[in-house]
Design a protein around this motif. Structure first.
Motif, PDB file in Angstrom:
ATOM      1  N   THR A 156       9.066   8.392  -0.275  1.00  0.00           N
ATOM      2  CA  THR A 156       7.766   7.641  -0.473  1.00  0.00           C
ATOM      3  C   THR A 156       7.612   6.740   0.586  1.00  0.00           C
ATOM      4  OG1 THR A 156       7.617   7.010  -2.782  1.00  0.00           O
ATOM      5  CG2 THR A 156       6.772   5.738  -2.047  1.00  0.00           C
ATOM      6  N   ARG A 157       6.725   6.723   0.761  1.00  0.00           N
ATOM      7  CA  ARG A 157       5.918   5.907   2.466  1.00  0.00           C
ATOM      8  C   ARG A 157       4.822   4.335   2.003  1.00  0.00           C
ATOM      9  NH1 ARG A 157       5.961   5.542   8.368  1.00  0.00           N
ATOM     10  NH2 ARG A 157       4.012   3.984   9.044  1.00  0.00           N
ATOM     11  N   PHE A 158       5.354   3.687   2.218  1.00  0.00           N
ATOM     12  CA  PHE A 158       4.129   2.502   1.624  1.00  0.00           C
ATOM     13  C   PHE A 158       4.376   1.347   3.288  1.00  0.00           C
ATOM     14  CE2 PHE A 158       8.740   1.754   0.458  1.00  0.00           C
ATOM     15  CZ  PHE A 158       9.021   0.018   0.631  1.00  0.00           C
ATOM     16  N   THR A 159       3.620   0.354   3.522  1.00  0.00           N
ATOM     17  CA  THR A 159       3.589  -0.868   4.031  1.00  0.00           C
ATOM     18  C   THR A 159       3.262  -1.657   2.988  1.00  0.00           C
ATOM     19  OG1 THR A 159       1.350  -0.396   4.255  1.00  0.00           O
ATOM     20  CG2 THR A 159       2.543   0.579   5.752  1.00  0.00           C
ATOM     21  N   VAL A 160       3.997  -3.038   3.702  1.00  0.00           N
ATOM     22  CA  VAL A 160       3.394  -4.747   3.411  1.00  0.00           C
ATOM     23  C   VAL A 160       2.933  -5.253   3.849  1.00  0.00           C
ATOM     24  CG1 VAL A 160       4.472  -6.644   1.953  1.00  0.00           C
ATOM     25  CG2 VAL A 160       5.983  -4.170   1.533  1.00  0.00           C
ATOM     26  N   GLU A 161       2.431  -6.121   3.896  1.00  0.00           N
ATOM     27  CA  GLU A 161       1.887  -7.000   4.341  1.00  0.00           C
ATOM     28  C   GLU A 161       3.029  -8.354   4.188  1.00  0.00           C
ATOM     29  OE1 GLU A 161      -2.455  -9.263   5.537  1.00  0.00           O
ATOM     30  OE2 GLU A 161      -2.066  -8.197   3.743  1.00  0.00           O
ATOM     31  N   THR A 162       3.670  -8.743   5.300  1.00  0.00           N
ATOM     32  CA  THR A 162       4.396  -9.782   4.820  1.00  0.00           C
ATOM     33  C   THR A 162       3.993 -11.058   5.235  1.00  0.00           C
ATOM     34  OG1 THR A 162       5.173  -9.171   7.184  1.00  0.00           O
ATOM     35  CG2 THR A 162       6.234  -7.925   5.107  1.00  0.00           C
ATOM     36  N   GLU A 163       2.760 -10.859   6.116  1.00  0.00           N
ATOM     37  CA  GLU A 163       2.425 -12.436   6.500  1.00  0.00           C
ATOM     38  C   GLU A 163       0.827 -12.102   7.089  1.00  0.00           C
ATOM     39  OE1 GLU A 163       3.186 -14.793   9.985  1.00  0.00           O
ATOM     40  OE2 GLU A 163       4.584 -13.315  10.310  1.00  0.00           O
ATOM     41  N   LYS A 164      -0.353 -12.623   6.886  1.00  0.00           N
ATOM     42  CA  LYS A 164      -1.761 -12.232   7.566  1.00  0.00           C
ATOM     43  C   LYS A 164      -1.726 -11.412   8.405  1.00  0.00           C
ATOM     44  CE  LYS A 164      -3.496 -17.069   5.769  1.00  0.00           C
ATOM     45  NZ  LYS A 164      -3.657 -17.751   5.862  1.00  0.00           N
ATOM     46  N   ASN A 165      -2.682 -10.136   8.257  1.00  0.00           N
ATOM     47  CA  ASN A 165      -2.161  -8.796   9.334  1.00  0.00           C
ATOM     48  C   ASN A 165      -0.589  -8.726  10.162  1.00  0.00           C
ATOM     49  OD1 ASN A 165      -5.261  -9.340   9.095  1.00  0.00           O
ATOM     50  ND2 ASN A 165      -5.654 -11.008  10.734  1.00  0.00           N
TER      51      ASN A 165
ATOM     52  N   ASP B  37       1.658  -1.350   0.031  1.00  0.00           N
ATOM     53  CA  ASP B  37      -0.078  -0.044   0.210  1.00  0.00           C
ATOM     54  C   ASP B  37       0.503   1.356   0.630  1.00  0.00           C
ATOM     55  OD1 ASP B  37      -1.745   1.591   0.081  1.00  0.00           O
ATOM     56  OD2 ASP B  37      -2.079   1.593   2.753  1.00  0.00           O
ATOM     57  N   ILE B  38       0.426   1.542  -1.178  1.00  0.00           N
ATOM     58  CA  ILE B  38       1.829   3.165  -1.322  1.00  0.00           C
ATOM     59  C   ILE B  38       0.813   4.142  -0.321  1.00  0.00           C
ATOM     60  CG2 ILE B  38       2.759   5.006  -2.914  1.00  0.00           C
ATOM     61  CD1 ILE B  38       3.722   2.197  -2.760  1.00  0.00           C
ATOM     62  N   GLU B  39       1.630   5.135   0.414  1.00  0.00           N
ATOM     63  CA  GLU B  39       0.664   6.210   1.307  1.00  0.00           C
ATOM     64  C   GLU B  39       0.591   7.315   0.843  1.00  0.00           C
ATOM     65  OE1 GLU B  39       1.566   5.086   5.429  1.00  0.00           O
ATOM     66  OE2 GLU B  39       0.795   3.196   5.569  1.00  0.00           O
TER      67      GLU B  39
ATOM     68  N   HIS C 249      12.384   6.178  11.407  1.00  0.00           N
ATOM     69  CA  HIS C 249      12.999   7.281  11.230  1.00  0.00           C
ATOM     70  C   HIS C 249      13.820   8.198  10.966  1.00  0.00           C
ATOM     71  CE1 HIS C 249      11.871   7.265  15.628  1.00  0.00           C
ATOM     72  NE2 HIS C 249      12.609   8.286  15.280  1.00  0.00           N
ATOM     73  N   ILE C 250      15.283   7.579  12.126  1.00  0.00           N
ATOM     74  CA  ILE C 250      16.398   8.538  11.892  1.00  0.00           C
ATOM     75  C   ILE C 250      16.940   7.843  10.718  1.00  0.00           C
ATOM     76  CG2 ILE C 250      18.760   7.754  13.166  1.00  0.00           C
ATOM     77  CD1 ILE C 250      15.990   8.405  15.093  1.00  0.00           C
ATOM     78  N   SER C 251      16.744   6.810   9.649  1.00  0.00           N
ATOM     79  CA  SER C 251      17.235   6.682   9.026  1.00  0.00           C
ATOM     80  C   SER C 251      17.219   7.741   8.097  1.00  0.00           C
ATOM     81  CB  SER C 251      16.970   5.257   8.366  1.00  0.00           C
ATOM     82  OG  SER C 251      17.978   4.238   8.436  1.00  0.00           O
ATOM     83  N   ILE C 252      15.881   8.748   8.048  1.00  0.00           N
ATOM     84  CA  ILE C 252      14.899   9.507   7.170  1.00  0.00           C
ATOM     85  C   ILE C 252      15.885  10.808   7.209  1.00  0.00           C
ATOM     86  CG2 ILE C 252      13.929   7.954   5.489  1.00  0.00           C
ATOM     87  CD1 ILE C 252      11.754   8.716   6.984  1.00  0.00           C
ATOM     88  N   GLY C 253      16.574  11.086   8.616  1.00  0.00           N
ATOM     89  CA  GLY C 253      16.627  12.293   9.651  1.00  0.00           C
ATOM     90  C   GLY C 253      15.508  12.946  10.160  1.00  0.00           C
TER      91      GLY C 253
ATOM     92  N   CYS D 107       7.315   0.994   5.450  1.00  0.00           N
ATOM     93  CA  CYS D 107       8.844   1.044   4.549  1.00  0.00           C
ATOM     94  C   CYS D 107       8.725   2.498   4.340  1.00  0.00           C
ATOM     95  CB  CYS D 107       8.987  -0.007   4.153  1.00  0.00           C
ATOM     96  SG  CYS D 107       8.629  -1.646   4.488  1.00  0.00           S
ATOM     97  N   TYR D 108       9.969   2.936   3.667  1.00  0.00           N
ATOM     98  CA  TYR D 108      10.433   4.297   2.793  1.00  0.00           C
ATOM     99  C   TYR D 108      11.221   3.855   1.848  1.00  0.00           C
ATOM    100  CZ  TYR D 108       8.591   7.463   6.770  1.00  0.00           C
ATOM    101  OH  TYR D 108       7.757   7.716   8.067  1.00  0.00           O
ATOM    102  N   LEU D 109      10.983   4.346   0.881  1.00  0.00           N
ATOM    103  CA  LEU D 109      12.206   4.591   0.457  1.00  0.00           C
ATOM    104  C   LEU D 109      12.435   6.630  -0.555  1.00  0.00           C
ATOM    105  CD1 LEU D 109      13.183   2.945  -2.621  1.00  0.00           C
ATOM    106  CD2 LEU D 109      10.332   3.671  -3.999  1.00  0.00           C
ATOM    107  N   LEU D 110      13.338   6.546  -0.471  1.00  0.00           N
ATOM    108  CA  LEU D 110      14.230   7.279  -1.397  1.00  0.00           C
ATOM    109  C   LEU D 110      15.032   7.144  -2.480  1.00  0.00           C
ATOM    110  CD1 LEU D 110      14.390   6.894   1.843  1.00  0.00           C
ATOM    111  CD2 LEU D 110      15.162   9.259   2.288  1.00  0.00           C
ATOM    112  N   VAL D 111      14.455   8.264  -3.177  1.00  0.00           N
ATOM    113  CA  VAL D 111      15.204   7.919  -5.214  1.00  0.00           C
ATOM    114  C   VAL D 111      15.894   8.987  -5.031  1.00  0.00           C
ATOM    115  CG1 VAL D 111      14.939   7.077  -7.148  1.00  0.00           C
ATOM    116  CG2 VAL D 111      13.787   6.088  -5.350  1.00  0.00           C
ATOM    117  N   PRO D 112      16.719   9.522  -5.354  1.00  0.00           N
ATOM    118  CA  PRO D 112      17.133  10.953  -5.431  1.00  0.00           C
ATOM    119  C   PRO D 112      16.873  11.378  -7.242  1.00  0.00           C
ATOM    120  CG  PRO D 112      19.112   9.167  -5.503  1.00  0.00           C
ATOM    121  CD  PRO D 112      18.179   8.401  -5.354  1.00  0.00           C
TER     122      PRO D 112
END
Length: 299
Positions: free
Chosen positions: A42-51, A29-31, A82-86, A56-61
């Protein structure tokens, strides 16, 4: 044990089969996406197992290239991804973690696209109820003990999350996944190393303050319980899981590894004395590509 048997035992001890019992079709789900000037966040979430939904975050130059090399850059026992993205949520985080732990921002500055994944038991995924927390730290203890009660391991659950997030990365066309990298520090470095041992799509792993024999680390001094794989030391030591030990690499690869280790010290200037001595033409060509990459991306 041979390498195949060793990997099978590693996966067995992680209890991946138990985790697979609750598997589901991977959903993403792209939030939102925001232009941050030098990069797009970009902020998104991934359903890795049921519920179980993993933030996640994605940073693209924003430098106009069609694709960018991708690196999964993750936190260890800090306040969260959130530390990773400053970004800071508490005043103490700036003094304790900035700028050294802003891994994703550092990756973007060096021409990489960065993927941040929130570990189970950390940050947004830590236990917030008071009766599930310990007074003296241990944010992930409740998650770790619960996993054991269910016949799982917290380390296995986190590795599973990393692998499932990798499943959806081809949806982001800006990513060059031909040489997918992963990095982390401390407990995060341990996890990233194990994730690379589990998922062969990860071709480069850079663990920091974490790659060490069990006898000299978690069997010697206190570590958080999430670092431990039950019964692991009966079958292997940490370095045994590596696909290649440094001394067994071809000469050219060893030289490139030496350069990478030097860069990890964040030098002001890097001096190379006859770096291609003794190499064949192919090894020399590969080394020159590395040197040009260092020249263009580390300034």
């Amino acid at each position: 044990m041979n390498r195949h048997e060793l990997r099978e035992k590693f996966v067995e001890l992680l209890c991946i089969d138990k985790i697979k019992e609750n598997a589901c079709p991977v959903n993403v789900d792209i939030e939102w996406s925001k232009d941050k000037g030098d990069y797009t966040l970009t902020r998104f979430t991934v359903e890795t197992e049921k519920n179980n939904f993993v933030p996640c975050y994605l940073l693209v130059p924003n430098t106009g290239k069609k694709t960018y090399p991708a690196i999964i850059s993750l936190q260890g026992h800090t306040s969260g991804m959130h530390i990773s993205i400053g970004e800071s949520h508490e005043d103490f985080e700036i003094e304790r973690y900035f700028p050294d732990s802003c891994f994703a921002l550092q990756a973007v500055e060096n021409g990489y696209a960065a993927i941040c994944i929130e570990d189970r038991g950390m940050g947004e995924q830590e236990a917030h109820q008071e009766n599930r927390r310990w007074e003296n730290g241990g944010k992930c203890k409740f998650a770790g003990f619960t996993a054991l009660l269910l016949g799982r391991t917290l380390e296995g659950e986190r590795i599973w999350d990393v692998s499932r997030v990798i499943d959806i990365l081809p949806q982001f066309k800006e990513l060059d996944l031909s040489n997918l990298m992963i990095m982390g520090t401390s407990g995060g470095g341990t996890l990233r190393y194990y994730a690379a041992c589990y998922d062969e799509r990860i071709t480069v792993c850079a663990p920091s303050c974490s790659f060490c024999s069990y006898v000299e680390s978690i069997l010697d001094i206190y570590h958080c319980g999430c670092n431990y794989i039950p019964s692991a030391y009966r079958y292997f030591d940490m370095q045994d899981l590596a696909e290649h030990q440094a001394g067994s690499l071809p000469y050219g690869a060893q030289r490139r590894l030496e350069i990478a280790r030097a860069l990890a010290t964040d030098p002001i200037i890097l001096l190379l004395d006859e770096p291609a001595a003794g190499m064949n033409p192919h090894e020399t060509d590969e080394l020159m590509k590395t040197i040009r990459f260092v020249r263009d991306n580390f300034k």
